[in-house]
Design a protein around this motif. Structure first.
Motif, mmCIF file in Angstrom:
data_model
loop_
_atom_site.group_PDB
_atom_site.id
_atom_site.type_symbol
_atom_site.label_atom_id
_atom_site.label_comp_id
_atom_site.label_asym_id
_atom_site.label_seq_id
_atom_site.Cartn_x
_atom_site.Cartn_y
_atom_site.Cartn_z
ATOM 1 N N PRO A 75 27.915 47.085 56.138
ATOM 2 C CA PRO A 75 27.342 47.958 54.842
ATOM 3 C C PRO A 75 27.916 47.554 53.689
ATOM 4 N N MET A 76 29.016 46.976 53.445
ATOM 5 C CA MET A 76 29.399 46.467 52.339
ATOM 6 C C MET A 76 28.625 45.128 51.903
ATOM 7 N N ALA A 77 28.238 44.224 52.925
ATOM 8 C CA ALA A 77 27.515 43.146 52.448
ATOM 9 C C ALA A 77 26.001 43.551 52.000
ATOM 10 N N TRP A 78 25.741 44.597 52.671
ATOM 11 C CA TRP A 78 24.387 45.327 52.082
ATOM 12 C C TRP A 78 24.418 45.892 50.946
ATOM 13 N N LEU A 79 25.508 46.504 50.632
ATOM 14 C CA LEU A 79 25.525 47.134 49.384
ATOM 15 C C LEU A 79 25.872 45.943 48.228
ATOM 16 N N SER A 80 26.421 45.114 48.387
ATOM 17 C CA SER A 80 26.651 44.013 47.225
ATOM 18 C C SER A 80 25.779 43.180 47.212
ATOM 19 N N SER A 81 24.845 42.962 48.227
ATOM 20 C CA SER A 81 23.580 41.785 48.081
ATOM 21 C C SER A 81 22.246 42.753 47.741
ATOM 22 N N ARG A 82 22.034 43.807 48.154
ATOM 23 C CA ARG A 82 20.621 44.230 47.964
ATOM 24 C C ARG A 82 20.537 45.697 47.304
ATOM 25 N N THR A 83 21.555 46.131 46.786
ATOM 26 C CA THR A 83 21.665 47.332 46.123
ATOM 27 C C THR A 83 21.779 47.361 44.468
ATOM 28 N N TYR A 292 27.878 55.869 42.978
ATOM 29 C CA TYR A 292 29.366 55.934 42.879
ATOM 30 C C TYR A 292 29.967 56.259 44.030
ATOM 31 N N PRO A 293 29.402 57.142 44.870
ATOM 32 C CA PRO A 293 30.280 57.364 46.152
ATOM 33 C C PRO A 293 30.130 56.248 47.107
ATOM 34 N N ALA A 294 28.952 55.537 46.915
ATOM 35 C CA ALA A 294 29.026 53.960 47.683
ATOM 36 C C ALA A 294 30.240 53.249 46.992
#
Length: 553
Positions: A75-83, A292-294
């Motif tokens: 999940p952290m990889a997706w959040l930092s790469s695609r969002t 911000y929750p993420a």
């Protein structure tokens, strides 16, 4: 014959000696006895209840640590790469810090945070609730899995984030235009594209957990259970049972080799890295009110991996009693004086570590560059075998390599045990895959036409390498040097079996200090080790403009 041929052959023979000699001796000793060849050691390994239990514990640890790493890293990889997650550079920087933090140092920190009696978090919990039982007990299998996952999830993150960075958004947008919802797009487009990276990251995390020695030694041994690596270390305690240790090492070696083979097949079957091409557009997915929750979720993970451990290490380094509140009376610099000037082993260990780090990095970077050049330019027959041998140590856990080196170099003709040279050989062998991979990537980016032009004008291979290729590959070779140096200064699993009182290194001294209960000194030396590591990382990122997690800035 060209003058450069002896250089290529010497480099190839050095590599073969580094890899094949300890592994050959390891296999030989595991089936040797006074009466000749025997399988008795293997029979004992697989029938002894204690050793069976260690095997089972290792399996449980590796699988759960792999799953936990996947649950955190993906999940952290997706959040930092695609969002459009705020603070993505900060999150990546913190994950880099987690990646270079020695897992055994994180385990020490979590002993001070979540030890059942004096752990800071448990004391806080008791003071707030009045409860008698601790909230956490880090000296358990779940505690060990938790700590191991905190320092292995960056491997999963790197695999998935680098893959996501290469995938263009066009396919996802096309699916959305055709009416697919976000979840459907994620499940039918994004997930299949990154599935090989997810599986590969999981296998890499399992491999790391299998090979770890420091964290199990710090958390599992006080709890009364062993893993394979701590059991091999125990077999080396007096009286040493080298044959049993060798026989116990072979299953671990085979397991890591099998996992790496699976990973290679997974990556080999799918060309996911090139899907969409580098020129494709990559647009961020809007998180809306979940931004911000993420971010808070990511920071919570980093609090467990970085903020809390580093904070408790700093507190312990500056306190007379680390478990007491931080008051003026408790504040001291005495731990620094004790660590650097009074504790007899520290200065020699720092010098040994620096000497070995510089020596291994210089020789390793040079040898890895030569081997990668030979393999890339197909200079000698069997260059494919050379590449295979250079990458082979990645399947050899540090403890297993140490057993092989101990057996190989405690008898003629090469008596190295008791000197720094055996540690040098161990580090050089262990870091060879990292150095080779980095150099290989560098030489792949330099077209051979430049060298051919030099050769047409009459220059020999060595002159072309020295005057044309090496200057072009300089940044890659310096990066190789940095990677190897960092690997050496944080190494524990091989050092713990190969050191003698005169050849201790920093990681071994930290382990000794733990046995003696000097938590303040552990914190000081741990922070010193981290400072050295981050100095090298900063050097690489500023001078070379290179992102430590794999991409160029």
């Amino acid at each position: 014959m060209e003058r450069s041929v002896p250089v290529w052959i010497l480099a190839a023979l050095t590599l073969a000696l580094l890899i094949l000699l300890p592994l050959g001796w390891l296999a030989h000793v595991s089936v040797s006895s006074e009466g000749g060849v025997t399988l008795a050691h293997y029979r004992k390994v697989f029938t002894d209840p204690h050793l069976q239990k260690a095997l089972w514990n290792t399996l449980v640890l590796a699988i759960w640590a792999g799953l936990a790493s996947l649950a955190i890293g993906a999940p952290m990889a997706w959040l930092s790469s695609r969002t459009d997650l705020p603070g993505k550079r900060l999150i990546r920087g913190l994950i880099m810090a987690s990646f270079v933090t020695p897992p055994f140092l994180g385990a020490f920190a979590w002993v001070m945070l979540a030890g059942p009696n004096a752990g800071l978090l448990n004391k806080l919990y008791r003071s707030l609730t009045g409860a008698e039982d601790p909230l956490f007990n880090i000296f358990t299998m779940p505690g060990l899995i938790f700590v191991v996952a905190l320092y292995t999830f960056p491997y999963v993150f790197i695999m998935i984030a680098n893959t996501l960075d290469l995938i263009a958004s066009d396919l996802e947008e096309a699916a959305a235009v055709l009416g697919a919802g976000r979840l459907q797009v994620a499940l039918t487009i994004t997930l299949p594209l990154v599935a090989p990276a997810i599986l590969s990251g999981f296998i890499l995390a399992v491999l790391q957990a299998l090979a770890l020695f420091g964290s199990p030694a710090i958390l599992a041994l006080p709890a009364g259970f062993h893993t394979i690596t701590t059991q091999i270390w125990a077999l080396f305690q007096y009286p040493p049972k080298v044959e049993m240790a060798a026989a116990f090492s072979i299953p671990l070696l085979l397991a890591t080799a099998l996992l790496l083979l699976m990973q290679k097949k997974l990556l080999g079957r799918r060309g996911y890295a090139s899907v969409g091409g580098k020129g494709g557009q990559r647009r961020s997915v809007g998180l809306g009110p979940w931004r911000y929750p993420a971010l808070l979720g990511c920071l919570a993970v980093m609090a467990c991996a970085i903020f809390l451990p580093y904070g408790i290490l700093a507190k312990a380094a500056l306190s007379r009693a680390w478990a007491q509140p931080m008051t003026w009376e408790n504040l001291t610099l005495g731990n620094f004086a004790f660590t650097f000037f009074q504790y007899s082993s520290t200065q020699a260990a720092i010098l040994n570590t620096l000497e070995l780090g510089v020596m291994t990095a210089c020789v390793g970077a040079g040898l890895a560059a030569l081997l990668a050049y030979i393999a890339n330019r197909r200079i000698i027959l069997g260059h494919q075998l050379l590449a295979f041998l250079a990458l082979a140590p990645i399947v050899i856990p540090g403890v297993v390599l140490a057993v092989g080196l101990f057996v190989a170099y405690t008898r003629p003709p090469l008596l190295l045990y008791g000197t720094l040279w055996i540690l040098f050989v161990a580090y050089l062998t262990k870091e060879m895959p990292v150095g080779y991979s980095q150099s290989d990537a560098t030489f792949r980016g330099i077209h051979a036409e430049l060298e051919e032009a030099g050769r047409i004008l009459g220059a020999g291979r060595l002159r072309v390498l020295g005057e044309i290729t090496a200057p072009l590959a300089r940044s890659g070779i310096i990066a190789t040097w940095c990677f190897i140096f960092i690997g050496v200064i944080r190494e524990l699993s091989a050092s713990i079996l190969l050191f003698t009182p005169s050849t201790k290194v920093m990681s071994v001294v930290i382990f000794d200090l733990k046995e003696e209960g000097h938590f303040g000194a552990i914190a000081v030396l741990g922070l010193f080790m981290l400072a050295m590591t981050f100095a090298i990382v900063v050097l690489m990122q500023t001078v070379l403009g290179r992102d430590f997690l794999g991409a160029k800035e």
